[in-house]
Design a protein around this motif. Structure first.
Motif, short mmCIF file in Angstrom:
data_model
loop_
_atom_site.label_atom_id
_atom_site.label_comp_id
_atom_site.label_asym_id
_atom_site.label_seq_id
_atom_site.Cartn_x
_atom_site.Cartn_y
_atom_site.Cartn_z
N THR A 57 51.62 108.75 14.35
CA THR A 57 50.82 107.71 14.57
C THR A 57 49.83 108.34 15.76
OG1 THR A 57 52.20 106.06 14.29
CG2 THR A 57 50.35 105.44 15.64
N SER A 59 46.69 108.13 18.47
CA SER A 59 46.19 107.03 19.31
C SER A 59 45.16 107.81 19.97
CB SER A 59 47.11 106.31 20.47
OG SER A 59 46.34 105.50 21.06
N THR A 61 42.60 107.33 23.17
CA THR A 61 42.10 106.50 24.52
C THR A 61 40.76 106.50 24.59
OG1 THR A 61 44.20 107.72 25.41
CG2 THR A 61 42.45 106.44 26.85
#
Length: 65
Positions: A57, A59, A61
């Motif tokens: 996964t 991500s 920011t």
């Protein structure tokens, strides 16, 4: 990592390319801490482009102005 980001459509203007987190699936009962990458360093050739395991996964920011 770069291929996965490109396949997802890249990032928006508010994304922080210096703080990309990758969480790999846990094979046990303990959660795995995310690994953080600086995509600007990868693009500049100062860091390797890591291979990601299946089911990772990513991500991105948000950049704080």
């Amino acid at each position: 990592l770069l291929d996965a980001l490109a396949a997802a459509g890249g990032w928006t203007a508010s994304a922080n390319p210096k703080k990309i987190s990758v969480l790999t699936p846990s094979s046990g009962t303990q959660p795995v801490a995310p690994v953080h990458y600086d995509v600007t360093a990868i693009l500049a050739g100062r860091a390797p482009n890591p291979a990601l395991p299946a089911q990772a996964t990513i991500s991105v920011t948000e950049r704080l102005y």
